[in-house]
Design a protein around this motif. Sequence first.
Motif, PDB file in Angstrom:
ATOM      1  N   ALA A 179      29.090  47.845  33.875  1.00 36.83           N
ATOM      2  CA  ALA A 179      29.615  46.612  34.470  1.00 36.83           C
ATOM      3  C   ALA A 179      28.855  46.262  35.737  1.00 36.83           C
ATOM      4  O   ALA A 179      28.404  47.144  36.476  1.00 36.83           O
ATOM      5  CB  ALA A 179      31.101  46.767  34.791  1.00 36.83           C
ATOM      6  N   VAL A 180      28.724  44.963  35.964  1.00 35.25           N
ATOM      7  CA  VAL A 180      28.243  44.403  37.231  1.00 35.25           C
ATOM      8  C   VAL A 180      29.292  43.410  37.690  1.00 35.25           C
ATOM      9  O   VAL A 180      29.766  42.586  36.889  1.00 35.25           O
ATOM     10  CB  VAL A 180      26.881  43.700  37.058  1.00 35.25           C
ATOM     11  CG1 VAL A 180      26.510  42.932  38.321  1.00 35.25           C
ATOM     12  CG2 VAL A 180      25.790  44.698  36.719  1.00 35.25           C
ATOM     13  N   VAL A 181      29.665  43.458  38.980  1.00 37.87           N
ATOM     14  CA  VAL A 181      30.737  42.587  39.445  1.00 37.87           C
ATOM     15  C   VAL A 181      30.520  42.186  40.902  1.00 37.87           C
ATOM     16  O   VAL A 181      30.167  43.010  41.743  1.00 37.87           O
ATOM     17  CB  VAL A 181      32.117  43.271  39.275  1.00 37.87           C
ATOM     18  CG1 VAL A 181      32.212  44.563  40.070  1.00 37.87           C
ATOM     19  CG2 VAL A 181      33.266  42.338  39.631  1.00 37.87           C
ATOM     20  N   ALA A 182      30.688  40.900  41.170  1.00 32.90           N
ATOM     21  CA  ALA A 182      30.660  40.376  42.537  1.00 32.90           C
ATOM     22  C   ALA A 182      32.107  40.203  42.983  1.00 32.90           C
ATOM     23  O   ALA A 182      32.868  39.445  42.368  1.00 32.90           O
ATOM     24  CB  ALA A 182      29.912  39.047  42.595  1.00 32.90           C
ATOM     25  N   VAL A 183      32.477  40.912  44.045  1.00 31.91           N
ATOM     26  CA  VAL A 183      33.890  41.050  44.425  1.00 31.91           C
ATOM     27  C   VAL A 183      34.197  40.156  45.626  1.00 31.91           C
ATOM     28  O   VAL A 183      33.802  40.449  46.751  1.00 31.91           O
ATOM     29  CB  VAL A 183      34.221  42.524  44.735  1.00 31.91           C
ATOM     30  CG1 VAL A 183      35.703  42.679  45.048  1.00 31.91           C
ATOM     31  CG2 VAL A 183      33.827  43.420  43.567  1.00 31.91           C
ATOM     32  N   ASN A 184      34.914  39.081  45.363  1.00 33.82           N
ATOM     33  CA  ASN A 184      35.238  38.090  46.393  1.00 33.82           C
ATOM     34  C   ASN A 184      36.728  37.768  46.320  1.00 33.82           C
ATOM     35  O   ASN A 184      37.141  36.622  46.213  1.00 33.82           O
ATOM     36  CB  ASN A 184      34.393  36.827  46.164  1.00 33.82           C
ATOM     37  CG  ASN A 184      34.431  35.873  47.330  1.00 33.82           C
ATOM     38  OD1 ASN A 184      34.034  36.208  48.438  1.00 33.82           O
ATOM     39  ND2 ASN A 184      34.894  34.663  47.082  1.00 33.82           N
ATOM     40  N   ALA A 185      37.539  38.816  46.364  1.00 33.50           N
ATOM     41  CA  ALA A 185      38.956  38.704  46.017  1.00 33.50           C
ATOM     42  C   ALA A 185      39.839  38.268  47.187  1.00 33.50           C
ATOM     43  O   ALA A 185      39.590  38.611  48.338  1.00 33.50           O
ATOM     44  CB  ALA A 185      39.453  40.053  45.500  1.00 33.50           C
ATOM     45  N   LEU A 186      40.911  37.569  46.829  1.00 31.86           N
ATOM     46  CA  LEU A 186      41.978  37.310  47.797  1.00 31.86           C
ATOM     47  C   LEU A 186      42.635  38.617  48.216  1.00 31.86           C
ATOM     48  O   LEU A 186      42.972  38.815  49.381  1.00 31.86           O
ATOM     49  CB  LEU A 186      43.028  36.396  47.152  1.00 31.86           C
ATOM     50  CG  LEU A 186      44.303  36.148  47.965  1.00 31.86           C
ATOM     51  CD1 LEU A 186      44.031  35.184  49.102  1.00 31.86           C
ATOM     52  CD2 LEU A 186      45.421  35.628  47.069  1.00 31.86           C
ATOM     53  N   GLY A 187      42.800  39.525  47.266  1.00 30.30           N
ATOM     54  CA  GLY A 187      43.559  40.747  47.502  1.00 30.30           C
ATOM     55  C   GLY A 187      42.777  41.884  48.124  1.00 30.30           C
ATOM     56  O   GLY A 187      41.620  41.749  48.539  1.00 30.30           O
ATOM     57  N   ASP A 188      43.436  43.051  48.185  1.00 30.07           N
ATOM     58  CA  ASP A 188      42.859  44.272  48.746  1.00 30.07           C
ATOM     59  C   ASP A 188      42.210  45.096  47.638  1.00 30.07           C
ATOM     60  O   ASP A 188      42.548  44.959  46.457  1.00 30.07           O
ATOM     61  CB  ASP A 188      43.965  45.104  49.408  1.00 30.07           C
ATOM     62  CG  ASP A 188      44.710  44.334  50.491  1.00 30.07           C
ATOM     63  OD1 ASP A 188      44.087  43.499  51.166  1.00 30.07           O
ATOM     64  OD2 ASP A 188      45.926  44.574  50.640  1.00 30.07           O
ATOM     65  N   ILE A 189      41.316  45.999  48.027  1.00 27.93           N
ATOM     66  CA  ILE A 189      40.551  46.803  47.074  1.00 27.93           C
ATOM     67  C   ILE A 189      40.987  48.262  47.162  1.00 27.93           C
ATOM     68  O   ILE A 189      41.098  48.821  48.254  1.00 27.93           O
ATOM     69  CB  ILE A 189      39.042  46.696  47.342  1.00 27.93           C
ATOM     70  CG1 ILE A 189      38.610  45.226  47.426  1.00 27.93           C
ATOM     71  CG2 ILE A 189      38.259  47.434  46.264  1.00 27.93           C
ATOM     72  CD1 ILE A 189      38.924  44.397  46.195  1.00 27.93           C
ATOM     73  N   TYR A 190      41.184  48.865  45.984  1.00 26.19           N
ATOM     74  CA  TYR A 190      41.660  50.241  45.895  1.00 26.19           C
ATOM     75  C   TYR A 190      40.698  51.086  45.058  1.00 26.19           C
ATOM     76  O   TYR A 190      40.066  50.583  44.119  1.00 26.19           O
ATOM     77  CB  TYR A 190      43.043  50.294  45.236  1.00 26.19           C
ATOM     78  CG  TYR A 190      44.145  49.689  46.077  1.00 26.19           C
ATOM     79  CD1 TYR A 190      45.035  50.497  46.779  1.00 26.19           C
ATOM     80  CD2 TYR A 190      44.297  48.310  46.164  1.00 26.19           C
ATOM     81  CE1 TYR A 190      46.053  49.943  47.554  1.00 26.19           C
ATOM     82  CE2 TYR A 190      45.310  47.746  46.929  1.00 26.19           C
ATOM     83  CZ  TYR A 190      46.181  48.573  47.624  1.00 26.19           C
ATOM     84  OH  TYR A 190      47.181  48.023  48.385  1.00 26.19           O
ATOM     85  N   ASP A 191      40.623  52.359  45.399  1.00 28.00           N
ATOM     86  CA  ASP A 191      39.963  53.338  44.553  1.00 28.00           C
ATOM     87  C   ASP A 191      40.900  53.597  43.372  1.00 28.00           C
ATOM     88  O   ASP A 191      42.011  54.106  43.552  1.00 28.00           O
ATOM     89  CB  ASP A 191      39.706  54.622  45.344  1.00 28.00           C
ATOM     90  CG  ASP A 191      38.968  55.683  44.548  1.00 28.00           C
ATOM     91  OD1 ASP A 191      39.156  55.751  43.323  1.00 28.00           O
ATOM     92  OD2 ASP A 191      38.214  56.470  45.151  1.00 28.00           O
ATOM     93  N   SER A 192      40.468  53.256  42.169  1.00 27.57           N
ATOM     94  CA  SER A 192      41.359  53.327  41.009  1.00 27.57           C
ATOM     95  C   SER A 192      41.749  54.753  40.653  1.00 27.57           C
ATOM     96  O   SER A 192      42.764  54.971  39.983  1.00 27.57           O
ATOM     97  CB  SER A 192      40.702  52.660  39.794  1.00 27.57           C
ATOM     98  OG  SER A 192      39.507  53.342  39.435  1.00 27.57           O
ATOM     99  N   GLU A 193      40.980  55.732  41.078  1.00 23.85           N
ATOM    100  CA  GLU A 193      41.281  57.126  40.743  1.00 23.85           C
ATOM    101  C   GLU A 193      42.239  57.773  41.733  1.00 23.85           C
ATOM    102  O   GLU A 193      43.106  58.551  41.349  1.00 23.85           O
ATOM    103  CB  GLU A 193      39.989  57.931  40.647  1.00 23.85           C
ATOM    104  CG  GLU A 193      39.114  57.523  39.464  1.00 23.85           C
ATOM    105  CD  GLU A 193      37.962  58.477  39.233  1.00 23.85           C
ATOM    106  OE1 GLU A 193      37.707  59.345  40.102  1.00 23.85           O
ATOM    107  OE2 GLU A 193      37.304  58.357  38.175  1.00 23.85           O
ATOM    108  N   THR A 194      42.094  57.443  43.003  1.00 26.87           N
ATOM    109  CA  THR A 194      42.939  58.085  44.015  1.00 26.87           C
ATOM    110  C   THR A 194      44.090  57.196  44.467  1.00 26.87           C
ATOM    111  O   THR A 194      45.054  57.682  45.062  1.00 26.87           O
ATOM    112  CB  THR A 194      42.106  58.441  45.254  1.00 26.87           C
ATOM    113  OG1 THR A 194      41.651  57.228  45.898  1.00 26.87           O
ATOM    114  CG2 THR A 194      40.896  59.294  44.875  1.00 26.87           C
ATOM    115  N   GLY A 195      44.002  55.894  44.210  1.00 21.87           N
ATOM    116  CA  GLY A 195      45.014  54.957  44.679  1.00 21.87           C
ATOM    117  C   GLY A 195      44.867  54.596  46.142  1.00 21.87           C
ATOM    118  O   GLY A 195      45.691  53.857  46.687  1.00 21.87           O
TER     119      GLY A 195
END
Length: 321
Positions: A179-195
């Motif tokens: 995957a390639v992704v440009a991250v321009n989110a309204l929300g917050d970013i989390y590590d999906s493995e550790t939360g």
Amino acid sequence: MKEISITSFENLKIGQAENSAAGTGCTVLLLGKNGAPTGLDVRGGGPASRESELLHPLAAAQAIHAIVLAGGSAFGLDAAGGVMQYLEEHDIGFDVGVTKVPLVCQADLFDLTVADAHIRPDAKMAYQACINAECGNYQDGNYGAGTGATVGKLLGMSQCMKSGIGSYAVQVGPLQVGAVVAVNALGDIYDSETGRKVAGLLANDGKTFLDSELLTLQNIDVKENKFVGNTTIGVVFTNAKFDKSQLCKIAGMAHDGYARAIRPVHTSADGDSIYAVSLGNVAADQDVVGALGARVMAKAILRAVQAAEPSYGFPAMCSLK
């Protein structure tokens, strides 16, 4: 399962170009001489996109030749013209007798409030990204479509953080998914493995986090005329063989990666979109590839904020260490 480079996929070339001073750029993904079957799933309420209807299962086109991820909001959609010019010059496209018409899809994010609102990706920038793709200049971080990307904007730009573009890919036996992704989110970013939250809405001290999702839930008042200044745009690639309708399903499953890594996500103020592309002929189960797509997408989102550098007055993940 082992990690591989996003640049190791056959029939895929990635090039980037940007105007760092203006805080914008584009990432071009060239899908081989004959193009590639591609699906699309849009979950956000405010997408800026071009030629999306080509990817509807009922549309005639069974393959496209390039995808553009860019900044500039709807203004940046002009960039695809530069990719079409480049591909036509290289005799790539749908043969109509008198020439070949390249099929180019594009999705843009909003970065107009980062630096110079009047400079956006255009055909010239995208043409240069195509040239760069020939030698391969892809990098995670503040490059290409990620140049002006930011996250955590529920309270506006004053408390957000710098993000960027990210990638992640894995191989399981002969199967490759990335995957390639440009991250321009309204929300917050989390590590999906550790939360663990790693980037997003900052408190007034500029060092600790507020919770965008919790703040959203605390105010149920109707908000009229929301400003659509966000969007996470990504592409999932596989060397497995699928048709367009199957790839639309895989793109939908890959949105689970957004949900694992971004909170809140898919709001009416985001334009969240994911393309899914089949680059090879490996036989693989659709649901396995979709599940892997969600996994690599969540990892790529994390990479985007890990690789980002502080810019334009916005701190990055590395600033908080």
